[in-house]
Design a protein around this motif. Structure first.
Motif, short mmCIF file in Angstrom:
data_model
loop_
_atom_site.label_atom_id
_atom_site.label_comp_id
_atom_site.label_asym_id
_atom_site.label_seq_id
_atom_site.Cartn_x
_atom_site.Cartn_y
_atom_site.Cartn_z
N PRO A 4 16.66 21.13 -4.21
CA PRO A 4 17.21 21.62 -2.93
C PRO A 4 16.94 23.10 -2.69
CG PRO A 4 18.83 20.28 -4.05
CD PRO A 4 17.71 20.50 -5.02
N SER B 167 31.88 8.82 5.78
CA SER B 167 31.95 7.48 5.22
C SER B 167 32.05 7.53 3.70
CB SER B 167 30.77 6.61 5.68
OG SER B 167 29.57 7.16 5.25
N TRP C 201 25.28 23.06 -3.01
CA TRP C 201 24.22 22.07 -3.14
C TRP C 201 22.87 22.75 -3.31
CZ3 TRP C 201 20.36 20.92 0.71
CH2 TRP C 201 19.58 19.81 0.39
N LYS C 202 22.66 23.80 -2.53
CA LYS C 202 21.34 24.43 -2.56
C LYS C 202 21.08 25.15 -3.88
CE LYS C 202 18.08 26.93 0.13
NZ LYS C 202 17.84 28.32 0.32
N ASP D 289 28.39 15.18 10.37
CA ASP D 289 28.72 14.75 11.73
C ASP D 289 29.91 13.79 11.68
OD1 ASP D 289 27.13 14.52 14.58
OD2 ASP D 289 28.24 12.68 14.10
N ARG E 27 30.33 11.02 12.88
CA ARG E 27 29.89 9.64 12.63
C ARG E 27 29.02 9.53 11.38
NH1 ARG E 27 26.65 9.76 17.92
NH2 ARG E 27 26.70 11.93 17.26
N GLY E 28 28.92 10.63 10.60
CA GLY E 28 27.88 10.71 9.58
C GLY E 28 28.26 10.25 8.20
N LEU E 29 27.33 10.49 7.29
CA LEU E 29 27.43 10.06 5.90
C LEU E 29 28.64 10.68 5.19
CD1 LEU E 29 25.50 8.22 4.41
CD2 LEU E 29 24.29 10.22 3.57
N THR F 240 20.74 22.30 8.46
CA THR F 240 20.49 21.26 9.45
C THR F 240 20.76 19.87 8.89
OG1 THR F 240 18.77 22.65 10.39
CG2 THR F 240 18.79 20.36 11.07
N ILE F 241 20.28 19.63 7.67
CA ILE F 241 20.53 18.33 7.04
C ILE F 241 22.03 18.07 6.97
CG2 ILE F 241 20.29 16.98 4.93
CD1 ILE F 241 17.81 18.62 4.28
N TRP F 242 22.76 19.08 6.51
CA TRP F 242 24.21 18.89 6.33
C TRP F 242 24.95 18.81 7.65
CZ3 TRP F 242 26.85 17.50 2.09
CH2 TRP F 242 26.15 17.54 0.89
N LEU F 243 24.38 19.43 8.67
CA LEU F 243 24.98 19.32 10.01
C LEU F 243 25.05 17.84 10.41
CD1 LEU F 243 25.71 21.83 11.60
CD2 LEU F 243 23.63 21.58 12.91
N LEU F 244 24.00 17.08 10.07
CA LEU F 244 23.98 15.66 10.43
C LEU F 244 24.79 14.83 9.45
CD1 LEU F 244 20.27 15.29 11.55
CD2 LEU F 244 22.33 15.27 12.95
N ILE F 245 24.77 15.22 8.17
CA ILE F 245 25.56 14.46 7.19
C ILE F 245 27.05 14.60 7.50
CG2 ILE F 245 26.28 14.40 4.76
CD1 ILE F 245 23.45 14.95 3.97
N SER G 240 26.05 25.63 16.72
CA SER G 240 26.22 24.22 17.06
C SER G 240 27.67 23.88 17.31
CB SER G 240 25.59 23.33 16.00
OG SER G 240 25.89 23.80 14.73
#
Lengths: 299, 288
Positions: A114, A138, A170-171, A131, A133-135, A124-129, A242
């Motif tokens: 990473p 869940s 993470w990074k 989200d 509704r994201g990973l 950006t990746i984590w922005l979507l994770i 964002s």
């Protein structure tokens, strides 16, 4: 009297270092002096009034302003959170990897991967994770046994702080692990052997031998990463852009940028950057002192 | 010690090893999941990226995500231009950094001249100045030079780095003096010694420094944010930030842009992993 060859060599020495000296004078020393000078002025880029010399008013106002202390707090929380988790995680992982004989390189490389990404890509990746509704939701729902709960990774002030810390963790966890493994491998095996012969169990060996000898590495890594964390910008900037609330993640660098670019208050922004500079100098100095007294030799 | 004791001890040890392995594998999975997510989701439809439970294999491969990432929402291909900008800036800065670091480092390591100690202290002092502190004066300086929104503006403040100089000096201190003297006897002057003897023998150190510099430039966000205004002059991190906030961006295309941005660094990482990690681990304190 110096011989001709020596004189000639001295001239060549200057020839090699002169370009860098000139460059640094223009692009480092002149700006730092200017930063300090600007911090003593009330200076608004868009205002028609000329900059006014106000002594230390910018500093005094900063120390009285709630926004500044909020930035300090946000920076402190981010720095302490990131670096303590990296320190503990990195130490634990380095010991786990170091204790095994096979696949050491594989684990190091995989954990490091990473760090190859640029910070903006990681964010950006984590922005979507993260989200709604994201990973992220869940997974956390599955682990905590809740169903369909939104943990508000961005909207909730505390969670947005945690989110930025998670991204950094993470990074850089692989990076830290590799640094500590390098430190571990510099401890000669004979010392471990001696401890085992003296009857030390694995835990005792770690606490009494490994950790004390690893201390110089730990101190160095700590200070360098503290300085790094205190200057973090990209992740927080992307978060705010964002739509995450600004206050909890308004770290110093972000605040300097906004004060200068959005509010055009050059003087105030310069005062903040000088405060940042002095803090970092303090940390570097502390590191120098600590590492000097912690010098370990294996003779 | 009895046999049974020994066996018990061995079982305990192998049990511990299994637990350790399990922990390592779990951590590894957690670390790698976001990377796999980036890659797989970059081929997915917007809907599918956020469908839970997440499907690890796209139901169909949407290559058009990559097309959209390059084209942008306004079909003006700014990303292509921004990638070019990032490459131009990062490569130029990497080359100048390596050359100047080697040159200055060589002067400091191998020559005796009046004021050398002062120069060394000056270089160390420069290392202490965080970029964040001088960025506003630098911005005003660059404006005065008329370099705003240009490659000059993006490149000039990073042309030489004190850290690189220090690193090359440390490396060149151990450079064999005999080699230099031999070259002198052969009639080379000092400049050609530097170019023809020192540089070829410093490639490993310069590679580590080069990768470190390239990475920090590729990652750099704060300065381009200050100095660029037009879409044409922006760099990759700025484009991705803007792309994230645009309303019509589909999630797959966003991750496609992220994958594209990561390709150069992964190529370098897999081909030169040793230098990659070496550079970053010894000198992790520089610009991020």
């Amino acid at each position: 009297m110096k011989s001709g060859i020596e004189k000639k060599k001295a001239r060549w020495g200057w020839f090699f270092v002169l370009p860098a000296i000139i460059y640094f004078s223009i692009f480092s020393f002149f700006p730092i002096i200017n930063a300090f000078r600007t911090s003593l002025y009330r200076w608004n880029l868009l205002s028609l009034n000329p900059p006014r010399f106000v002594w230390f008013e910018n500093y005094i106002r900063l120390f009285q302003s709630e926004a500044f202390w909020n930035s300090v707090k946000a920076t402190a929380i981010f720095t302490v959170g990131t670096f303590s988790s990296l320190l503990i995680g990195g130490l634990a992982l380095s010991i786990l990897i170091f204790s095994r004989k096979r696949f050491r390189t594989f684990f190091q490389m995989a954990l490091y991967s990473p760090a190859v990404l640029s910070t903006v890509v990681a964010a950006t990746i984590w922005l979507l994770i993260l989200d709604p509704r994201g990973l992220g939701n869940s997974v956390l729902n599955a682990v905590l046994g809740t169903s369909g709960k939104d943990y508000q990774w961005f909207a909730n002030p505390d969670m947005s702080r945690i989110s930025t810390i998670i991204i950094y963790f993470w990074k850089y966890i692989g990076h830290f692990t590799i640094l500590f493994i390098a430190g571990l491998s510099s401890i000669p095996y004979t010392i471990h052997e001696a401890a085992i012969i003296d009857g030390a169990g694995p835990w005792k060996k770690y606490w009494r031998i490994t950790f004390p000898l690893l201390k110089p590495t730990v101190v160095l890594v700590c200070v360098l990463s503290l300085i790094q964390c205190m200057k973090s910008f990209s992740t927080q900037y992307l978060f705010v852009q964002s739509g995450a609330p600004r206050a909890p993640i308004d770290v110093l660098t972000l605040s300097i940028y906004d004060t200068a670019i959005r509010d055009h208050q050059i003087g105030r922004a310069s005062a903040m950057s000088i405060i940042l500079f002095l803090t970092l100098i303090l940390f570097s100095w502390a590191q120098l002192r600590l590492s000097r007294s912690e010098e370990v030799s294996f003779q | 010690m009895s046999r049974a004791d020994n066996r018990l001890k061995n079982t305990a040890r192998s049990l511990r090893e299994i637990v350790f392995d399990l922990i390592l594998l779990v951590v590894l999975a957690i670390v790698l999941v976001p990377l796999v997510f980036m890659f797989t989701a970059s081929f997915m439809e917007s809907k599918e990226v956020l469908t839970m439970p997440y499907r690890w294999i796209p139901s169909s491969f949407h290559w058009e995500n990559y097309v959209q990432a390059i084209q942008g929402n306004d079909m003006k291909y700014f990303y292509a231009r921004n990638i070019l900008n990032s490459l131009i800036v990062a490569i130029t800065v990497t080359l100048t950094n390596c050359v100047f670091a080697a040159m200055t480092g060589f002067g400091l390591a191998k020559y005796r001249f009046f004021g050398k100690r002062a120069v060394l202290i000056l270089v160390m002092a420069t290392m202490m100045i965080p970029f964040e502190t001088i960025m506003i004066p630098l911005y005003m300086l660059v404006n005065n030079f008329g370099w705003q929104d240009s490659y000059m503006g993006l490149i000039m403040p990073f042309l030489v780095n004190a850290f690189g100089i220090f690193m090359m000096r440390q490396f060149l201190l151990t450079f064999p003096e005999d080699l230099l003297d031999a070259a002198r006897i052969d009639g080379l002057n000092e400049l050609s010694i530097f170019i023809r003897v020192v540089i070829p023998n410093s490639i490993p150190a310069m590679t580590a420094l080069g990768i470190l510099t390239f990475r920090s430039q590729w990652d750099s966000m704060l300065w381009p944010l200050l100095v660029t205004q037009s879409e044409e002059m922006k760099t990759i991190p700025l484009y991705i930030t803007k792309f994230t906030t645009e309303k019509y961006t589909n999630e797959g295309a966003l991750l496609a842009a992220a994958v594209i941005a990561s390709i150069p660094l992964f190529v370098v990482f897999f081909s030169l992993a040793k230098y990659f990690i070496q550079g970053s681990s010894v000198f992790s304190g520089t610009k991020g």
